[in-house]
Design an enzyme around this catalytic site. Structure first.
Site, PDB file in Angstrom:
ATOM      1  N   ASP A  37      75.146 -28.522  24.121  1.00 18.00           N
ATOM      2  CA  ASP A  37      75.014 -28.473  23.189  1.00 18.00           C
ATOM      3  C   ASP A  37      73.227 -27.346  23.279  1.00 18.00           C
ATOM      4  O   ASP A  37      73.319 -26.544  24.485  1.00 18.00           O
ATOM      5  CB  ASP A  37      73.812 -29.272  23.169  1.00 18.00           C
ATOM      6  CG  ASP A  37      74.143 -29.590  21.897  1.00 18.00           C
ATOM      7  OD1 ASP A  37      74.394 -28.941  20.309  1.00 18.00           O
ATOM      8  OD2 ASP A  37      72.268 -29.499  21.128  1.00 18.00           O
ATOM      9  N   ASP A  39      71.324 -25.828  20.452  1.00 11.24           N
ATOM     10  CA  ASP A  39      69.925 -25.874  19.399  1.00 11.24           C
ATOM     11  C   ASP A  39      69.602 -27.214  20.819  1.00 11.24           C
ATOM     12  O   ASP A  39      69.422 -28.168  20.440  1.00 11.24           O
ATOM     13  CB  ASP A  39      69.734 -26.163  18.329  1.00 11.24           C
ATOM     14  CG  ASP A  39      70.483 -25.267  17.584  1.00 11.24           C
ATOM     15  OD1 ASP A  39      70.542 -24.133  18.012  1.00 11.24           O
ATOM     16  OD2 ASP A  39      71.110 -25.789  16.660  1.00 11.24           O
ATOM     17  N   ASP A 196      70.625 -32.462  23.244  1.00 14.59           N
ATOM     18  CA  ASP A 196      69.729 -33.810  23.319  1.00 14.59           C
ATOM     19  C   ASP A 196      70.241 -34.644  21.945  1.00 14.59           C
ATOM     20  O   ASP A 196      69.008 -35.580  21.675  1.00 14.59           O
ATOM     21  CB  ASP A 196      68.808 -33.009  23.204  1.00 14.59           C
ATOM     22  CG  ASP A 196      68.925 -31.992  21.297  1.00 14.59           C
ATOM     23  OD1 ASP A 196      68.111 -32.526  20.580  1.00 14.59           O
ATOM     24  OD2 ASP A 196      69.860 -30.848  21.285  1.00 14.59           O
TER      25      ASP A 196
END
Length: 242
Positions: A37, A39, A196
């Site tokens: 991922d 961001d 996250d």
């Protein structure tokens, strides 16, 4: 107080890894591809929030993001509303990427280099914007064709004209579809997803293992559900040497 002996502090023993964590570690070492991922994982910020600040619309976008996170909106509707509010022109995006460099997370450069040296393919799979992620990919020497993200559309004059709805990451459940596409295209055998958020957790299957990352933000639901949760990329680097 006189006469009292000071009792030496007892160091807390590290918790023994669960069977699920041991299996996640095994799959991490066996992976022939890793999808990250972006961001709050590869970079410390949320790209859309930084763009909103740059365009002077941070508060409005934050309210839309909060509304979307409550589950009141489908991902594509939330994306459409935020972009409709920002309406970033091609010129504004170019100025943003030139003036405001996003911050890569500590250890990610070393980890990506180590994976590539081991012959592991590295991909970025994000619900963010390709134009913001491309400079990060170049910084990490990740080929642009290994980036899956949302693509903005512009008219002849460079004004915002929507986004490419054919991209899998533009809709809910997009990351599993994106990873399945990568598996099929590159004939991948074992894929690790590192991120996250809940959308990263949902990427298994078709990804073979999810590793939660909390170096920038810890989301309790993700930490609780992840078979293996790390707070720094050094842990993943060291695990490759086990």
């Amino acid at each position: 107080m006189a006469g009292w002996e000071q009792i030496p502090a007892v160091e807390e023993e590290a918790a023994m890894p669960t069977d699920a964590e041991l299996e996640a570690r095994r799959l991490w070492r066996a992976a022939d591809a890793v999808c990250f991922d972006v961001d709050s994982t590869v970079i410390r910020e949320e790209g859309v929030d930084e763009l909103a600040k740059f365009l002077g619309k941070a508060d409005e976008v934050a309210q839309l993001t909060k509304h979307a996170m409550s589950g009141a909106l489908e991902f594509r509707d939330a994306l459409s509303q935020r972009l409709g509010l920002l309406r970033p022109s091609r010129a504004a995006l170019l100025e943003f990427t030139e003036r405001q460099q996003l911050t890569v997370s500590p250890g990610i450069s070393e980890l990506v280099l180590l994976l590539q040296r081991r012959g592991v393919r590295v991909f970025l799979v994000s619900g963010g914007f390709h134009c913001l992620i491309a400079p990060v990919a170049r910084l990490l020497a990740i080929p642009e064709q290994h980036v899956t993200a949302n693509k903005l559309l512009f008219d002849f004059d460079g004004n915002y004209a929507g986004f490419d709805e054919s991209q899998p990451t533009s809709a809910s459940g997009g990351k599993p579809k994106a990873i399945q596409r990568l598996i099929d295209e590159h004939k991948l055998r074992c894929v690790a997803m590192v991120g996250d958020g809940a959308t990263d957790l949902e990427a298994v299957p078709p990804a073979h293992v999810f590793i939660g990352y909390g170096g920038n933000v810890v989301r309790p639901a993700v930490e609780a559900a992840a078979p293996w949760f790390v707070r720094d990329f050094r842990t993943l680097i060291e695990a490759l040497a086990d």
